[in-house]
Enzyme design. Structure first.
Site, PDB file in Angstrom:
ATOM      1  N   TYR A 105       0.847  -1.191   0.000  1.00 26.75           N
ATOM      2  CA  TYR A 105       0.000   0.000   0.000  1.00 26.75           C
ATOM      3  C   TYR A 105       0.888   1.247   0.000  1.00 26.75           C
ATOM      4  O   TYR A 105       2.088   1.143   0.266  1.00 26.75           O
ATOM      5  CB  TYR A 105      -1.007   0.002   1.158  1.00 26.75           C
ATOM      6  CG  TYR A 105      -0.448  -0.214   2.545  1.00 26.75           C
ATOM      7  CD1 TYR A 105      -0.064   0.861   3.337  1.00 26.75           C
ATOM      8  CD2 TYR A 105      -0.331  -1.498   3.072  1.00 26.75           C
ATOM      9  CE1 TYR A 105       0.424   0.664   4.624  1.00 26.75           C
ATOM     10  CE2 TYR A 105       0.153  -1.709   4.366  1.00 26.75           C
ATOM     11  CZ  TYR A 105       0.527  -0.619   5.128  1.00 26.75           C
ATOM     12  OH  TYR A 105       1.014  -0.810   6.389  1.00 26.75           O
TER      13      TYR A 105
ATOM     14  N   HIS B 293       6.174  -0.800   1.172  1.00 29.77           N
ATOM     15  CA  HIS B 293       6.012   0.214   0.126  1.00 29.77           C
ATOM     16  C   HIS B 293       7.057   0.029  -0.969  1.00 29.77           C
ATOM     17  O   HIS B 293       8.166  -0.427  -0.696  1.00 29.77           O
ATOM     18  CB  HIS B 293       6.163   1.614   0.721  1.00 29.77           C
ATOM     19  CG  HIS B 293       5.382   1.816   1.976  1.00 29.77           C
ATOM     20  ND1 HIS B 293       4.024   1.635   2.013  1.00 29.77           N
ATOM     21  CD2 HIS B 293       5.755   2.158   3.231  1.00 29.77           C
ATOM     22  CE1 HIS B 293       3.599   1.871   3.236  1.00 29.77           C
ATOM     23  NE2 HIS B 293       4.632   2.175   4.004  1.00 29.77           N
TER      24      HIS B 293
END
Ligand code: C5P
Length: 334
Positions: free
Chosen positions: A260, A310
Site C-alpha cells: 500500500y 512500500h
C-alpha cells in the site's frame, strides 16, 4: 449566395489564409529560437485556461491534454472522510482491512459515527476556483534535507504539510518551523501544537478507535506495537483520510506496486487534490544514496526504502514524473 458574393467570400478567405501564413513564416524565420512564437502562444493559452481554474500561474487541477495525468488523476475522489462519504463498498472495506490484517475488527460504521461526534464533520478544502491560489509545501522525512537551508522557502507556502515523527525544533534552518498539517497514523504519532491540523491516515478500524481514545480516555495503548495512549492535538482540527482515497492512490497512481502507499506518497496525493501549487521537499535519497531521516545520525539506517511494504523506488519515480511534467516542484536534496 449569389456568385458575386461567393467570389467576395472566397477572396476574403484567401486573404486571411495568406495573412496567417505570412505571420507564421515571419515568426519562424526571424525569431530566435524560431519556435518562440508558438511557445508563447501556447503559454498564453495555457495560462488563460489555467486562470479559469485557479488564481496561480499554473493550477494543479489543470491536466491540459496530458493522457498520463488524466489516466491517474481523478479529482472527483475526495481525500477526506465525512459522515456522508464514509460508507465503503465491500470491495474497498475488504482491501482496507487486509492492509494490516486486523483480526476481529470493531463495527466500522459505529466507530465512524463515534469519531464524528468528537471531530468536525467538514471534509474541507474543496473550495477550488478562479479566486484561489493555494500553495503547499509537502515535507518528507528524507536525510537529503540536512544542510539544505530550505526552511524559509518551505515556510512561505500557505499550507506546510509534514508527516510521521518529523521534528522541526532544532532543524528550522533546513525544514522550516511552520506546520499547518501533520499526517500520521497511531504507530507514527507525535504531539502537535494547538494550531496544527492532525491528518489521520487510518490503515484499520483500530486506528479510528485509537484516534477517539488518544483524544479522550487513553485506553488504547497498543496496536501491532505499543502506541501513544494520549496525544496532544486540537480535536477541532482533526481530519481523517478516507480509505477509499487510499485505495484510489494505490490503484490509479501506484498501479498496485508495493502492498500500500507510504505516508509520504499519500501526503503528496492529498496535496495534489487540495492545493493549486505543490512544492515537494525531503523525498528520496541524499547525495550518497542513503535513505535515512533528516534527524538521524546513522546514514545507513535505510529508514524508508527497505520496509518491504512500500515500493519506494516506484513512488519516487512517479514523484519525479510529476516534477518533469511541471505538476509539482521537486526540491532535491543536498
Ligand atoms: O520514514 P517515514 O515514513 O516517516 O517518512 C515519511 C515519508 O518521507 C516516506 O513515506 C517517504 O515518502 C519520504 N521519505 C523519503 N526518503 C527518505 C525518508 C522518507 O522519500 N529517506
Amino acid at each position: 449566395m449569389s456568385p458575386l458574393s461567393q467570389n467576395k467570400f472566397l477572396a476574403f478567405f484567401l486573404l486571411c489564409c495568406a495573412l496567417t501564413c505570412t505571420t507564421l513564416l515571419f515568426s519562424f524565420t526571424f525569431s530566435d529560437p524560431p519556435f518562440h512564437f508558438l511557445k508563447y502562444a501556447s503559454r498564453i493559452s495555457g495560462s488563460f485556461f489555467s486562470k479559469d481554474i485557479c488564481a496561480c500561474d499554473t493550477c494543479m487541477a489543470d491536466v491540459g491534454g496530458d493522457a498520463w495525468l488524466a489516466d491517474r488523476f481523478n479529482q472527483s475522489i475526495l481525500p477526506l472522510m465525512t459522515r456522508d462519504n464514509s460508507a465503503l463498498s465491500d470491495d474497498t472495506y475488504r482491501w482496507w482491512q487486509w492492509l494490516q490484517r486486523e483480526g476481529n475488527p470493531a463495527n466500522y460504521t459505529r466507530v465512524v459515527e463515534e469519531l464524528f461526534r468528537l471531530i468536525p464533520d467538514e471534509g474541507g478544502f474543496m473550495d477550488a476556483g478562479p479566486q484561489r491560489c493555494r500553495t503547499c509545501s509537502v515535507v518528507g522525512n528524507s536525510g537529503n534535507l540536512k544542510g539544505s537551508s530550505y526552511g524559509k522557502l518551505i515556510d512561505t507556502s500557505d499550507l506546510v504539510i509534514r508527516m510521521n515523527k518529523a521534528p522541526t525544533k532544532g532543524f528550522e534552518k533546513d525544514v522550516g518551523a511552520r506546520t499547518t498539517h501533520h499526517v500520521m497514523y497511531p504507530e507514527s504519532a507525535i504531539d502537535l501544537s494547538n494550531t496544527t491540523s492532525l491528518v489521520l491516515v487510518p490503515f484499520k478500524t483500530l486506528d479510528l478507535q485509537w484516534m477517539i481514545s488518544a483524544l479522550t480516555t487513553g485506553t488504547i495503548r497498543g496496536t501491532y506495537m505499543p502506541v501513544k495512549a494520549w496525544i496532544k492535538a486540537n480535536k477541532d482540527k482533526v481530519v481523517v483520510i478516507n480509505p477509499r482515497f487510499i485505495k484510489y492512490v494505490y490503484e490509479s497512481w501506484l498501479e498496485g506496486h508495493g502492498r500500500y502507499p507510504s505516508t509520504g506518497f499519500l501526503t503528496l496525493m492529498f496535496a495534489l487534490h487540495i492545493c493549486d501549487e505543490v512544492n515537494v521537499f525531503g523525498f528520496g535519497a541524499d547525495q550518497h544514496g542513503n535513505w535515512h531521516h533528516y534527524w538521524e545520525h546513522n546514514h545507513l539506517a535505510g529508514a524508508f526504502r527497505h520496509t518491504g511494504v512500500h515500493d519506494g523506488d516506484h513512488e519516487y519515480n512517479i514523484t519525479v514524473t510529476l516534477a518533469d511534467k511541471h505538476k509539482v516542484q521537486l526540491f532535491g536534496g543536498r
